[in-house]
Design a protein around this motif. Structure first.
Motif, PDB file in Angstrom:
ATOM      1  N   TYR A 156       0.823  -1.214   0.000  1.00 36.72           N
ATOM      2  CA  TYR A 156       0.000   0.000   0.000  1.00 36.72           C
ATOM      3  C   TYR A 156       0.856   1.263   0.000  1.00 36.72           C
ATOM      4  O   TYR A 156       0.487   2.263  -0.621  1.00 36.72           O
ATOM      5  N   GLU A 200       0.656   4.088  -2.922  1.00 34.00           N
ATOM      6  CA  GLU A 200       0.503   5.511  -2.612  1.00 34.00           C
ATOM      7  C   GLU A 200       1.590   6.332  -3.312  1.00 34.00           C
ATOM      8  O   GLU A 200       1.305   7.383  -3.913  1.00 34.00           O
ATOM      9  N   LYS A 214       0.985   9.116  -6.247  1.00 26.35           N
ATOM     10  CA  LYS A 214       1.431  10.495  -6.030  1.00 26.35           C
ATOM     11  C   LYS A 214       2.249  10.986  -7.224  1.00 26.35           C
ATOM     12  O   LYS A 214       2.154  12.150  -7.632  1.00 26.35           O
ATOM     13  N   TYR A 256      -5.939   5.330   5.638  1.00 33.18           N
ATOM     14  CA  TYR A 256      -5.235   5.318   4.350  1.00 33.18           C
ATOM     15  C   TYR A 256      -5.972   6.185   3.323  1.00 33.18           C
ATOM     16  O   TYR A 256      -5.358   7.000   2.625  1.00 33.18           O
ATOM     17  N   LEU A 266      -4.751   9.613   1.283  1.00 28.94           N
ATOM     18  CA  LEU A 266      -4.782   9.751  -0.181  1.00 28.94           C
ATOM     19  C   LEU A 266      -5.511  11.027  -0.585  1.00 28.94           C
ATOM     20  O   LEU A 266      -5.083  11.732  -1.511  1.00 28.94           O
ATOM     21  N   GLU A 300      -3.383  14.151   0.016  1.00 24.84           N
ATOM     22  CA  GLU A 300      -2.270  14.285  -0.929  1.00 24.84           C
ATOM     23  C   GLU A 300      -2.734  14.540  -2.356  1.00 24.84           C
ATOM     24  O   GLU A 300      -1.915  14.607  -3.271  1.00 24.84           O
ATOM     25  N   ILE A 312      -4.485  12.586  -4.220  1.00 27.16           N
ATOM     26  CA  ILE A 312      -4.514  11.351  -5.007  1.00 27.16           C
ATOM     27  C   ILE A 312      -5.955  10.981  -5.377  1.00 27.16           C
ATOM     28  O   ILE A 312      -6.202  10.355  -6.411  1.00 27.16           O
TER      29      ILE A 312
END
Length: 524
Positions: free
Chosen positions: A189, A193, A197, A264, A268, A271, A273
């Motif tokens: 994971y 990530e 990114k 998590y 995300l 950021e 994402i």
């Protein structure tokens, strides 16, 4: 005289199949009506029979009578009445047929629900295990034990599963973006990530703009998208219940592991994402973002989502588009695995009124068994699926091309079950090699590691779940979305989960786990 039965109709039938199944503490008022097949009946097709079949219709209905219908009638020496019912009306039609005692000879039942078990307890459908053997029903006999177990109740097999692959959803990534940015396929994971990114920061589509994001994720349909993302947390949202290491089962959003998955997702989003619009996006919009080059990863593609139509759509935007399934990631606790599907899409049942005519039951099962033939070069498969060569189809470069007549009335339009998906999907001769390869890769990825199933597939909703489950889950879901966007803290999920338990969730857990233990032959 046909037996009539007063049971709940559509209002009970709409319960979701993934939250339903059997309760082993039901009382049975009616013993199964069994008819031991006579050896002299085996293979006897000299007597013409009448067979009616009701199934769910998802597109335009074929003609009532046609050349394709005649092929089936001649092959099985039967007068065949095909009853296609629109999906939106099917539960009502089925309920009326059961209540009136006038069920078709072959009846597609959409899925495991509370009414199904009520019907079995009241003797509406007949057990079929005495008719299943390698000689007379070789394809039915190959149904996996786990799959056949879903339609087994109190020791009797009451339906024939319409088979689907248990290989379900996997994460899918833009392979061309990985290659362009010099990135490796993620295996954890953290690696996923980091890759996503890079998809945000490094202009993978090469248009000079920062207009791409990592994960096609949505919540506008009332569920969390990217359904396979948290597979290795044991909390994917393509199943409703998941087992924990404590031996108990939990709704996915209330599973002890879900808090880590939620953390998590929150990271995300922070950021960039996830799309800032995920709250209002629906599943088809997330898919469009992936295919149109806005997102680099999607999490609700099963192997059969890899189609030429989707590939053409993506390559119309970017001719270099390439996709590849991501093998199950290594989770935080070392577990690796995606959630499997049930392996069925409803099942075919025969009403108990037919149990007195063993020869007819055998003929009908032969008809169903041939529909399940997986060898695409066999006579049953070609005749039942394609029809007559030169009339319904032609072969062009080894591929089946239907004629106008075939498009309108080939025999397959009148079938009610199917071969295993591995035959009709993964090895579809009309797929290009590229599509076949990616389907096989997805199929392999979905079943790698330690794949697992929803443990509540055969549990009927308990009283508290029926009364309070929908509202409680809605409230919990709304809190989860706010946590992901940062509107509320992760700690607010702890409070929301505590409220969920206090207002009925704990009772749901207790009731469902008691039913689960009973289904496993265990007691407290």
């Amino acid at each position: 005289m046909k037996k009539k039965i007063a049971l709940p109709l559509a209002s009970m039938l709409v319960l979701t199949a993934l939250l339903t199944a059997c309760s082993n503490n039901k009382s049975s008022d009616v013993e199964p009506t069994k008819s031991q097949p006579a050896a002299s009946d085996n293979g006897d097709t000299s007597k013409r029979i009448k067979v009616s079949a009701m199934t769910i219709l998802y597109s335009a209905a074929p003609p009532d009578k046609s050349s394709g219908m005649k092929i089936l009638e001649d092959k099985y020496n039967m007068d065949y009445t095909f009853i296609p019912v629109a999906a939106a009306d099917y539960y009502n039609k089925l309920g009326v047929a059961v209540a009136s005692g006038d069920l078709p000879d072959l009846t597609v039942y959409p899925g495991l629900d509370e009414n199904w078990y009520n019907y079995l307890d009241n003797g509406v459908f007949m057990p079929l295990e005495d008719y299943i053997n390698e000689k007379d029903t070789p394809n039915i006999a190959k149904i996996p034990k786990e799959t056949l177990g879903l339609v087994t109740y109190k020791g009797h097999v009451y339906g024939l599963p319409r088979l689907r692959s248990q290989a379900a959803h996997t994460l899918t990534i833009r392979k061309d973006w990985l290659d362009k940015l010099g990135l490796a396929m993620p295996t954890t994971y953290d690696e996923l990530e980091a890759v996503m990114k890079q998809f945000v920061e490094r202009d993978p589509d090469g248009n000079g703009k920062k207009d791409t994001y990592g994960l096609a994720f949505n919540a506008g349909s009332g569920t969390l998208g990217a359904v396979s993302l948290l597979g290795s947390f044991n909390t994917p949202t393509n199943i409703n219940w998941s087992k924990h290491t404590d031996g108990k089962i939990y709704p996915v959003l209330a599973h002890p592991n879900f808090r880590d998955g939620l953390s998590y997702l929150t990271k995300l989003y922070k950021e960039g994402i996830l799309s800032k619009d995920f709250v209002i996006m629906k599943g088809n919009q997330a898919e469009d973002d992936f295919l149109n080059g806005r997102a680099g990863v999607i999490g609700d593609f099963a192997w059969n989502a890899y189609s030429m139509d989707r590939l053409n759509k993506a390559r119309a935007v970017n001719p270099n588009f390439q996709w590849e399934p991501i093998p199950a990631l290594k989770g935080p606790n070392g577990f690796q695995g995606y959630a499997k599907g049930s392996g069925i899409n409803g099942f075919v049942a025969i009403p108990a009124t037919q149990s007195k005519d063993a020869a007819k039951v055998k003929r009908m099962l032969k008809f169903l068994d041939d529909q399940m033939a997986a060898d695409m070069n066999s006579d049953p498969y070609k005749i039942l699926n394609y029809g007559k060569e030169g009339e319904h189809y032609n072969l062009k470069d080894g591929k089946v091309v239907y004629t106008d007549l075939g498009n309108k009335e080939r025999p397959s339009l009148y079938l009610i079950t199917n071969p295993p998906s591995e035959a009709t999907g993964l090895n579809n001769p009309n797929d290009s090699k590229e599509i076949q390869d990616v389907k096989n890769a997805s199929y392999k990825a979905a079943l790698a590691g330690t794949p697992y199933s929803d443990p509540a597939l055969k549990l009927v909703p308990t009283p508290t779940l029926k009364e309070k489950g929908t509202e409680l889950n809605k409230n919990l879901f709304e809190n989860i979305v706010k946590v992901i966007t940062g509107e509320q803290s992760l700690e607010s999920y702890d409070k929301a989960l505590a409220d969920w338990k206090t207002k009925g969730g704990q009772k749901i857990l207790d009731e469902m786990n008691e039913a689960y233990m009973a289904s496993q032959g265990q007691t407290k």
